[in-house]
Design an enzyme around this catalytic site. Structure first.
Site, PDB file in Angstrom:
ATOM      1  N   HIS A  45     -16.123  63.100  -5.930  1.00 50.78           N
ATOM      2  CA  HIS A  45     -15.381  63.547  -4.745  1.00 50.78           C
ATOM      3  C   HIS A  45     -14.847  62.356  -3.961  1.00 50.78           C
ATOM      4  O   HIS A  45     -15.627  61.587  -3.397  1.00 50.78           O
ATOM      5  CB  HIS A  45     -16.258  64.416  -3.846  1.00 50.78           C
ATOM      6  N   HIS A  91     -11.466  61.013  -1.282  1.00 48.66           N
ATOM      7  CA  HIS A  91     -10.154  61.050  -0.626  1.00 48.66           C
ATOM      8  C   HIS A  91      -9.787  59.575  -0.451  1.00 48.66           C
ATOM      9  O   HIS A  91     -10.288  58.918   0.475  1.00 48.66           O
ATOM     10  CB  HIS A  91     -10.223  61.718   0.744  1.00 48.66           C
ATOM     11  N   ARG A 134     -12.075  63.567  12.432  1.00 48.35           N
ATOM     12  CA  ARG A 134     -10.930  64.133  11.728  1.00 48.35           C
ATOM     13  C   ARG A 134      -9.605  63.740  12.407  1.00 48.35           C
ATOM     14  O   ARG A 134      -8.600  63.528  11.734  1.00 48.35           O
ATOM     15  CB  ARG A 134     -11.065  65.661  11.648  1.00 48.35           C
ATOM     16  N   TYR A 164      -4.625  66.204  -1.049  1.00 53.05           N
ATOM     17  CA  TYR A 164      -3.863  67.224  -0.312  1.00 53.05           C
ATOM     18  C   TYR A 164      -2.699  66.680   0.512  1.00 53.05           C
ATOM     19  O   TYR A 164      -2.011  67.449   1.175  1.00 53.05           O
ATOM     20  CB  TYR A 164      -4.798  68.056   0.581  1.00 53.05           C
ATOM     21  N   HIS A 190      -8.938  73.657  -0.362  1.00 54.47           N
ATOM     22  CA  HIS A 190      -9.469  72.701   0.616  1.00 54.47           C
ATOM     23  C   HIS A 190     -10.749  73.234   1.237  1.00 54.47           C
ATOM     24  O   HIS A 190     -11.755  72.533   1.312  1.00 54.47           O
ATOM     25  CB  HIS A 190      -8.451  72.348   1.712  1.00 54.47           C
ATOM     26  N   ARG A 208     -11.277  77.593   5.480  1.00 51.95           N
ATOM     27  CA  ARG A 208     -10.445  77.435   6.685  1.00 51.95           C
ATOM     28  C   ARG A 208      -8.972  77.294   6.321  1.00 51.95           C
ATOM     29  O   ARG A 208      -8.089  77.733   7.050  1.00 51.95           O
ATOM     30  CB  ARG A 208     -10.850  76.159   7.446  1.00 51.95           C
ATOM     31  N   HIS A 210     -20.345  69.476  -0.808  1.00 51.59           N
ATOM     32  CA  HIS A 210     -21.271  69.455   0.339  1.00 51.59           C
ATOM     33  C   HIS A 210     -22.290  70.599   0.267  1.00 51.59           C
ATOM     34  O   HIS A 210     -23.476  70.353   0.247  1.00 51.59           O
ATOM     35  CB  HIS A 210     -20.550  69.494   1.703  1.00 51.59           C
ATOM     36  N   ASP A 240     -16.645  60.472  -1.242  1.00 50.80           N
ATOM     37  CA  ASP A 240     -15.901  61.269  -0.264  1.00 50.80           C
ATOM     38  C   ASP A 240     -15.061  60.425   0.690  1.00 50.80           C
ATOM     39  O   ASP A 240     -13.951  60.024   0.375  1.00 50.80           O
ATOM     40  CB  ASP A 240     -16.910  62.170   0.491  1.00 50.80           C
TER      41      ASP A 240
END
Ligand SMILES: [Zn+2]
Length: 451
Positions: free
Chosen positions: A60, A62, A83, A122, A209, A212, A273, A324
């Protein structure tokens, strides 16, 4: 690569034990023979001193979060304040700047012994949401970056359509930052993804994703796309209690139950997670053979909580590991953190053996990314290897037969001496063979996003 090459492994991890003196023959990027009791290097063999493991899988990632390292450690906050900072970096990315950053990040991964990465991707479109002329320009930049850094990639192209949950059919519209993540609908996402091409070093998978970001009524479209291709399907699942609360309020069930009801769970699916789960959630995940990707260094960095990894595995969920947000990139640290978190929570030791943790860091991680033929040192497997020094200040001392315990509980990424991907030496004696100055590449790529 053609022709047979032989590596001589001073010590090799053969799934259950450390074997001294192992010769590994490699042809066309695959292991063709593994010979034990080879006490001295055969003539012409490349020598790998230390403990050689199967290559590590970072399930995982990003890649762009690497640009946040350090900057988000000032002050206090939560996942949600973090975020906002992350979005400001995402705003700056272009195919060119993202390629440069990902190349450097994947080179850092190679230096940490990682031979395959699952990139949960994404940031698809231009800022504001207009597609690039090549609608997959950003994804292609990541695939190219992995090739340039010499590692394998599974591009987990991610459906990200909404800012939050409204009802079965509709989500809150994406905010200004999220516009570039969204394809508008799952059908449009599927159409764009279908244009992506696999390469020798690159596989294509799918991701939701989170509950949500994809309205419930569109989950099945993503699941079907992955199922038709027998491709991996990943999803961020219950990392935050706020996600659970929103899902219960809108749908009257947990995110796990929602995914199960829309066909998202299954043996090719990995929940990332899986932190805040009910007993029923754990049974649904385990019973469906859905994997769990734990990201302990990120989960602790973002103050997420400790997921029930022991119970998930017992219920039937294979475990993998990911770095991550790249607070650090060190799969050995991820492996021991999973065990050490459980020790703190339960005040008992030994939830996983070093062998089980290495399995999560390699074979099961590769399987979660669709590279089932990697993650073990045996004939027929992809020739992906990672050698850990057993003579550094951190690892010197214990008997070589305790090499796995030493690697998992004392070594760090700095102890990775060699990384071999498909028989090719990508890291030799601690230096990357394709990216000459990885720190400088990282510095330049991060600075380019600030100007
Ligand atoms: Zn993530």
């Amino acid at each position: 690569m053609t022709g047979t090459r032989t590596y001589w492994l001073e010590h090799a991890w053969l799934d259950t034990h450390v074997e001294p003196g192992v010769a590994v023959d490699i042809t066309d990027g695959r292991i063709t023979a593994v010979r034990t009791d080879v006490t001295a290097p055969p003539p012409g063999a490349e020598i790998l001193r230390g403990l050689t493991l199967p290559g590590l899988a970072n399930a995982h990632s990003h890649a762009f979060h690497r640009a946040l390292r350090g900057t988000v450690q000032v002050g206090s906050g939560t996942f949600w304040t973090w975020r906002e900072v992350m979005y400001s970096v995402a705003d700056q990315l272009t195919p060119e700047t993202y390629h440069a950053l990902a190349r450097a990040v994947y080179a850092e991964m190679a230096l940490a012994g990682i031979t395959a990465v699952g990139e949960f991707h994404y940031v698809h479109h231009q800022r504001g949401g207009t597609p690039y002329a090549d609608p997959n320009a950003m994804g292609e930049a990541l695939v190219e970056a992995a090739a340039d850094a010499g590692i394998r990639i599974t591009l987990l192209d991610t459906a990200y359509l909404a800012a939050g949950i409204v009802n079965e059919h509709r989500g809150e519209p994406p905010n200004a930052h999220q516009l570039r993540f969204s394809d508008g609908s799952a059908e449009a996402w599927a159409e764009r993804c279908s244009l992506l091409k696999e390469r020798d070093h690159a596989r294509i998978g799918a991701a939701v994703h989170s509950v949500r970001a994809v309205p419930a009524g569109q989950l099945a479209t993503v699941a079907r796309w992955a199922q038709e291709r027998r491709a991996p399907l990943h999803v961020h699942l219950s990392e935050q209690t706020a996600e659970n609360d929103a899902c219960r309020a809108a749908h009257g069930c947990t995110p796990t139950r929602l995914l199960a009801d829309h066909g998202v769970l299954g043996p090719r699916t990995t929940g990332v997670h899986n932190t805040h789960l009910t007993d029923e959630d754990i049974a649904l995940i385990g019973g469906s053979g859905t994997g769990t990707c734990m990201c302990p260094t990120t989960e602790r960095d973002l103050a997420d909580g400790i997921g029930p990894a022991v119970a998930l595995q017992r219920a039937g969920s294979p475990l993998s590991l990911g770095s991550d947000s790249h607070a650090v990139i060190d799969l050995l640290e991820e492996a021991r953190a999973m065990e050490l978190n459980e020790r703190l929570r339960t005040r008992t030791r030994g939830h996983w053996t070093a062998a089980a943790l290495l399995r999560a860091a390699s074979a099961d991680g590769h399987a979660a990314l669709g590279w089932d033929e990697a993650g073990t040192i045996e004939a027929g497997a992809l020739a992906d290897l990672t050698t850990i020094a057993l003579d550094s200040v951190r690892t010197a001392g214990p008997l070589p037969r305790l090499g796995a315990e030493t690697a998992v509980f004392a070594a760090t990424a700095a102890d990775v001496r060699h990384t071999i991907v498909g028989g090719r030496h990508v890291v030799r004696d601690g230096a990357h063979t394709l990216v000459p100055d990885v720190p400088q590449a990282l510095r330049a790529a991060v600075e380019a996003l600030r100007t």
